[in-house]
Design a protein around this motif. Structure first.
Motif, PDB file in Angstrom:
ATOM      1  N   GLY A  37       0.838  -1.188   0.000  1.00 38.04           N
ATOM      2  CA  GLY A  37       0.000   0.000   0.000  1.00 38.04           C
ATOM      3  C   GLY A  37       0.875   1.241   0.000  1.00 38.04           C
ATOM      4  N   HIS A  38       0.224   2.398   0.008  1.00 42.97           N
ATOM      5  CA  HIS A  38       0.957   3.662  -0.026  1.00 42.97           C
ATOM      6  C   HIS A  38       1.348   4.165   1.356  1.00 42.97           C
ATOM      7  N   GLY A  39       0.803   3.549   2.376  1.00 43.58           N
ATOM      8  CA  GLY A  39       1.197   3.901   3.730  1.00 43.58           C
ATOM      9  C   GLY A  39       0.264   4.889   4.397  1.00 43.58           C
ATOM     10  N   THR A  40       0.302   4.883   5.732  1.00 44.72           N
ATOM     11  CA  THR A  40      -0.455   5.844   6.528  1.00 44.72           C
ATOM     12  C   THR A  40       0.453   6.330   7.658  1.00 44.72           C
ATOM     13  N   GLN A  41       0.434   7.623   7.879  1.00 45.34           N
ATOM     14  CA  GLN A  41       1.342   8.223   8.858  1.00 45.34           C
ATOM     15  C   GLN A  41       0.788   8.045  10.274  1.00 45.34           C
ATOM     16  N   VAL A  42       1.660   7.594  11.159  1.00 45.45           N
ATOM     17  CA  VAL A  42       1.349   7.517  12.587  1.00 45.45           C
ATOM     18  C   VAL A  42       2.366   8.393  13.317  1.00 45.45           C
TER      19      VAL A  42
END
Length: 129
Positions: free
Chosen positions: A120-125
């Motif tokens: 996936g493109h990722g999600t910021q945490v």
């Protein structure tokens, strides 16, 4: 082809919790092992957790054990990462990935980035102190 879309990232205070989700589309979701990886600025991408295509086997990196839980719902074509007791060092982009099943070891959960075919493109945490 498998398309993966992560969601659920955000800003949280240290000690807080977040639940990430990764929705899959394309080829049969239940035929893939699934993994969560993360990459912090200036660091290499590292495995966080992984789950077998059956959901019966899981793997956690040492620093995540007891704090993170990976799960999957094959009917919903979704894999989850429940994160608790978050620390500032957990700040990173979190990626979902899918790996094909090895014929020689079909139940072995892959833990290296090179075993995963789709990302996936990722999600910021971001975890604030």
């Amino acid at each position: 082809q498998v398309q993966l879309v992560e969601s659920g990232g955000g800003l949280v205070q240290a000690g807080g919790s977040l639940r990430l989700a990764c929705a899959a589309s394309g080829r049969t979701f239940s035929s893939y092992h699934m993994g969560w990886f993360r990459q912090a600025p200036g660091k290499e991408r590292e495995v966080v957790a992984a789950i077998s295509w059956t959901g019966g086997r899981t793997y956690y990196a040492d620093s995540m054990k007891g704090r993170f839980t990976i799960s999957r719902d094959n009917a919903k074509r979704t894999v989850y990462l429940q994160m608790s007791s978050l620390k500032p060092e957990d700040t990173a982009i979190y990626y979902c990935a899918a790996a094909g099943i090895s014929q020689s070891a079909p139940l072995m959960v892959p833990t290296t980035t090179r075993r995963y075919n789709y990302w996936g493109h990722g999600t910021q945490v971001t975890v604030s102190s």
